[in-house]
Enzyme design. Structure first.
Site, PDB file in Angstrom:
ATOM      1  N   ASN A 206     -11.621  36.449  43.291  1.00 34.92           N
ATOM      2  CA  ASN A 206     -10.495  36.269  44.206  1.00 34.92           C
ATOM      3  C   ASN A 206      -9.261  35.886  43.408  1.00 34.92           C
ATOM      4  O   ASN A 206      -9.321  35.756  42.185  1.00 34.92           O
ATOM      5  CB  ASN A 206     -10.836  35.246  45.294  1.00 34.92           C
ATOM      6  CG  ASN A 206     -11.146  33.884  44.715  1.00 34.92           C
ATOM      7  OD1 ASN A 206     -10.285  33.241  44.125  1.00 34.92           O
ATOM      8  ND2 ASN A 206     -12.391  33.449  44.860  1.00 34.92           N
ATOM      9  N   PHE A 325      -9.560  22.438  51.069  1.00 38.23           N
ATOM     10  CA  PHE A 325      -8.370  23.271  51.197  1.00 38.23           C
ATOM     11  C   PHE A 325      -8.681  24.401  52.174  1.00 38.23           C
ATOM     12  O   PHE A 325      -9.830  24.806  52.317  1.00 38.23           O
ATOM     13  CB  PHE A 325      -7.970  23.863  49.837  1.00 38.23           C
ATOM     14  CG  PHE A 325      -7.147  22.917  49.009  1.00 38.23           C
ATOM     15  CD1 PHE A 325      -7.725  21.797  48.437  1.00 38.23           C
ATOM     16  CD2 PHE A 325      -5.787  23.144  48.815  1.00 38.23           C
ATOM     17  CE1 PHE A 325      -6.969  20.902  47.686  1.00 38.23           C
ATOM     18  CE2 PHE A 325      -5.022  22.269  48.063  1.00 38.23           C
ATOM     19  CZ  PHE A 325      -5.611  21.146  47.500  1.00 38.23           C
ATOM     20  N   LYS A 339     -12.265  23.328  60.400  1.00 44.27           N
ATOM     21  CA  LYS A 339     -12.967  23.056  59.132  1.00 44.27           C
ATOM     22  C   LYS A 339     -13.182  21.562  58.932  1.00 44.27           C
ATOM     23  O   LYS A 339     -14.223  21.142  58.430  1.00 44.27           O
ATOM     24  CB  LYS A 339     -12.178  23.635  57.950  1.00 44.27           C
ATOM     25  CG  LYS A 339     -12.364  25.134  57.879  1.00 44.27           C
ATOM     26  CD  LYS A 339     -11.514  25.827  56.885  1.00 44.27           C
ATOM     27  CE  LYS A 339     -11.630  27.324  57.205  1.00 44.27           C
ATOM     28  NZ  LYS A 339     -10.782  28.163  56.423  1.00 44.27           N
ATOM     29  N   LYS A 343     -17.035  20.750  58.643  1.00 38.76           N
ATOM     30  CA  LYS A 343     -17.572  20.351  57.329  1.00 38.76           C
ATOM     31  C   LYS A 343     -17.673  18.831  57.186  1.00 38.76           C
ATOM     32  O   LYS A 343     -18.081  18.342  56.151  1.00 38.76           O
ATOM     33  CB  LYS A 343     -16.688  20.934  56.221  1.00 38.76           C
ATOM     34  CG  LYS A 343     -16.605  22.471  56.254  1.00 38.76           C
ATOM     35  CD  LYS A 343     -15.861  23.040  55.063  1.00 38.76           C
ATOM     36  CE  LYS A 343     -15.533  24.504  55.280  1.00 38.76           C
ATOM     37  NZ  LYS A 343     -15.805  25.320  54.091  1.00 38.76           N
TER      38      LYS A 343
END
Ligand code: CTP
Length: 403
Positions: A206, A325, A339, A343
Site C-alpha cells: 500500500n 489510525f 473503529k 476495536k
C-alpha cells in the site's frame, strides 16, 4: 555538562566509539575514555586522548595510577558509564561481577547509570549465555542500545552490528538529561506498510511511507520514552534512540506487536502502520507465478486485526493506552467512531486521505481525533506536530506530569 566514562572494549566497532566520544562532546558532555586491552588492539589510546583531552584509562596497575585509585575516583565522578562497543566478554564480566581490569572494576565501583551498546557476531549475540547475562544486567537496571542488523565484520549478515553512534549518543544524552516527561515509560509505535508476498518477486502493498509513525516515534524519544518501533518496509532512517523491529507481512506485525506490547508491558501503543487486511490465502508461492492467457484470480484471506487483538487482550485495564489510525476516503469521523468501539481503543486519529495536505507521502496531515468523549479537529500541520498532539493526549490519559 556531565562527565561520561566511555568504556571501549575489543570489537571492530571500537573505531566508532571515537564518533560516540565526539557526539557526546558536541552535546556538551565531558568524556573520559576507558579502554580494555583488546580495544587497544583495534584503536590506539592516543586517538581518544586527542579527542577527549584526558588521559585514557587503560591499565589498572600502571605506575602512578594506583596512587589515586583511579577507578574509584572516576567511579564517583561520572554521571554515566557508557560502554560502546560492549563485547560478549565485557557483558559477561559485568553480569558476573568479575573485576579484572579497569573497565570491569569501574562498573562495580560506580553507582552511576550504565548504558551498554552490545556488538558481536549474530550467533554470539543469540547464545544462551550472552542472553542470560544481558537479562541479568537488564534486571539490575543496566540500559542498552540494541545492536542493529547488517553486514558484520566477520562477513556475516545479521544482528549484532554496533548501533549507530548518533543513536548511542542520543540515548546517553537522554539519560544524562534525566529523561523528559516520559522517563521510565515506554511506548510501542507501528509504522509503514505491510507487504503480503505472492511469490518471490511480487507482493501486495500500500502507499504508506511510514512518515507518520516515524514522527510519533521520534517525538516519543524526545520526551524521554523508551520507544519500540515495529516497522514495515520503508525507505526511512529509524529515529535515533528507538528500538527497531523490522517486519514484512501483517502476520509478522501481529506476532511482534502482541509479543512486545505485553512482554514489555508498554504504557501505550500507537498503531500508525497501514496493515494489510488481506493476504494471499495460500501464502507466498515458493516459485514465481507464471502468466497465462486467462485472467488471474487471487484468493485472499483476512489477516489478524492487530489493534483489535490488543484491545481485546487489554480489556478494561487502563494500560496500554491504545491509539489507532483511520485512513478514510469520506465519512472519516463516523467510520472512526465505529473503529473506536469495534476495536476497543482509546483514540482514533482519523484522516481523509483525499484532502490536500493529508495522508500518504506528504509531510503534513489533517486529522480528527475521535475518542469516547468527543471529536477534536486538528488543522493541517506537520506530521511531527500532529505527533505532539497525539502524545499530549496519551500523556493526559496516563497522568504524565506536564512540563
Ligand atoms: N489495523 C490493525 N490490523 C489490521 C488492520 C488494521 O491493527 N489487520 C490498524 C491500523 O494500524 C490502524 C487501524 O487498525 O490503526 C485501521 O483500521 P482498519 O479498520 O483496518 O481500517 P481500514 O482497513 O483502513 O478501513 P476499513 O476497515 O474501513 O476497510
Amino acid at each position: 555538562m556531565a562527565l561520561v566514562a566511555l568504556g571501549v572494549s575489543g570489537g571492530i566497532g571500537a573505531y566508532k566509539a571515537v564518533e560516540v566520544a565526539r557526539g557526546l562532546q558536541q552535546r556538551g558532555h565531558d568524556v573520559a575514555a576507558v579502554m580494555t586491552a583488546n580495544a587497544r588492539r583495534f584503536v590506539g589510546p592516543l586517538t581518544f586522548e586527542a579527542i577527549t583531552k584526558r588521559r585514557v584509562a587503560a591499565d589498572q596497575f600502571a605506575p602512578g595510577i594506583n596512587a589515586d585509585i583511579d577507578h574509584i575516583a572516576l567511579a564517583s565522578n561520572i554521571e554515566l558509564l557508557l560502554v560502546a562497543p560492549a563485547t560478549a566478554d565485557v557483558i559477561g564480566k559485568f553480569a558476573n561481577g568479575i573485576a579484572d581490569d579497569f573497565l570491569s572494576s569501574l562498573y562495580l565501583a560506580t553507582t552511576a547509570p550504565v548504558l551498554l551498546a552490545p556488538a558481536m557476531n549474530t550467533n554470539m549475540l543469540s547464545h544462551a549465555a550472552v542472553r542470560a547475562n544481558l537479562d541479568t544486567l537488564a534486571a539490575r537496571g543496566v540500559r542498552r542500545v540494541e545492536p542493529g542488523d547488517g553486514y558484520l565484520a566477520c562477513g556475516w549478515v545479521g544482528r549484532g552490528r554496533l548501533a549507530e553512534p548518533e543513536t548511542i549518543v542520543a540515548e546517553a544524552d537522554a539519560i544524562l538529561r534525566g529523561g523528559g516527561a516520559w522517563a521510565g515509560r515506554s511506548i510501542l509505535v507501528t509504522a509503514g506498510p505491510t507487504c503480503e508476498d505472492l511469490d518471490p518477486v511480487r507482493f501486495i502493498g500500500n502507499r504508506s511511507t511510514g512518515r507518520m509513525g516515524y514522527a510519533v516515534a521520534a517525538e516519543a524519544v524526545a520526551r524521554g520514552a523508551r520507544v519500540l518501533l515495529v516497522s514495515g518496509p520503508t525507505a526511512l532512517e529509524p529515529p535515533a534512540g528507538v528500538e527497531l523491529t523490522a517486519v514484512r507481512g501483517a502476520g509478522q506485525m501481529h506476532a511482534e506487536v502482541v509479543r512486545l506490547a505485553f512482554e514489555d508491558a508498554v504504557d501505550a501503543v500507537v498503531m500508525a502502520a497501514a496493515v494489510a487486511d488481506y493476504t494471499p490465502a495460500a501464502g507466498a508461492q515458493p516459485v514465481k507465478i507464471r502468466k497465462a492467457d486467462d485472467n488471474l484470480v487471487l484468493a485472499l484471506k483476512r489477516t489478524p486485526d492487530v489493534l483489535a487483538a490488543l484491545g481485546a487482550r487489554r480489556g478494561a485495564a487502563a494500560k496500554p493506552v491504545l491509539v489507532g489510525f483511520a485512513a478514510e476516503t469520506g465519512n472519516a469521523v463516523e467510520r472512526a467512531r465505529g473503529k473506536l468501539a469495534g476495536k476497543r481503543v482509546d483514540l482514533i486519529v482519523a484522516n481523509d486521505v483525499t484532502e490536500p495536505g493529508a495522508g500518504f507521502g506528504v509531510d503534513t496531515n489533517v486529522a480528527t481525533l475521535v475518542t469516547e468523549a468527543g471529536v477534536e479537529p486538528v488543522s493541517r500541520r506537520s506530521k511531527r506536530d500532529l505527533a505532539r498532539v497525539i502524545l499530549d493526549r496519551i500523556e493526559a490519559r496516563l497522568g504524565v506530569p506536564q512540563s
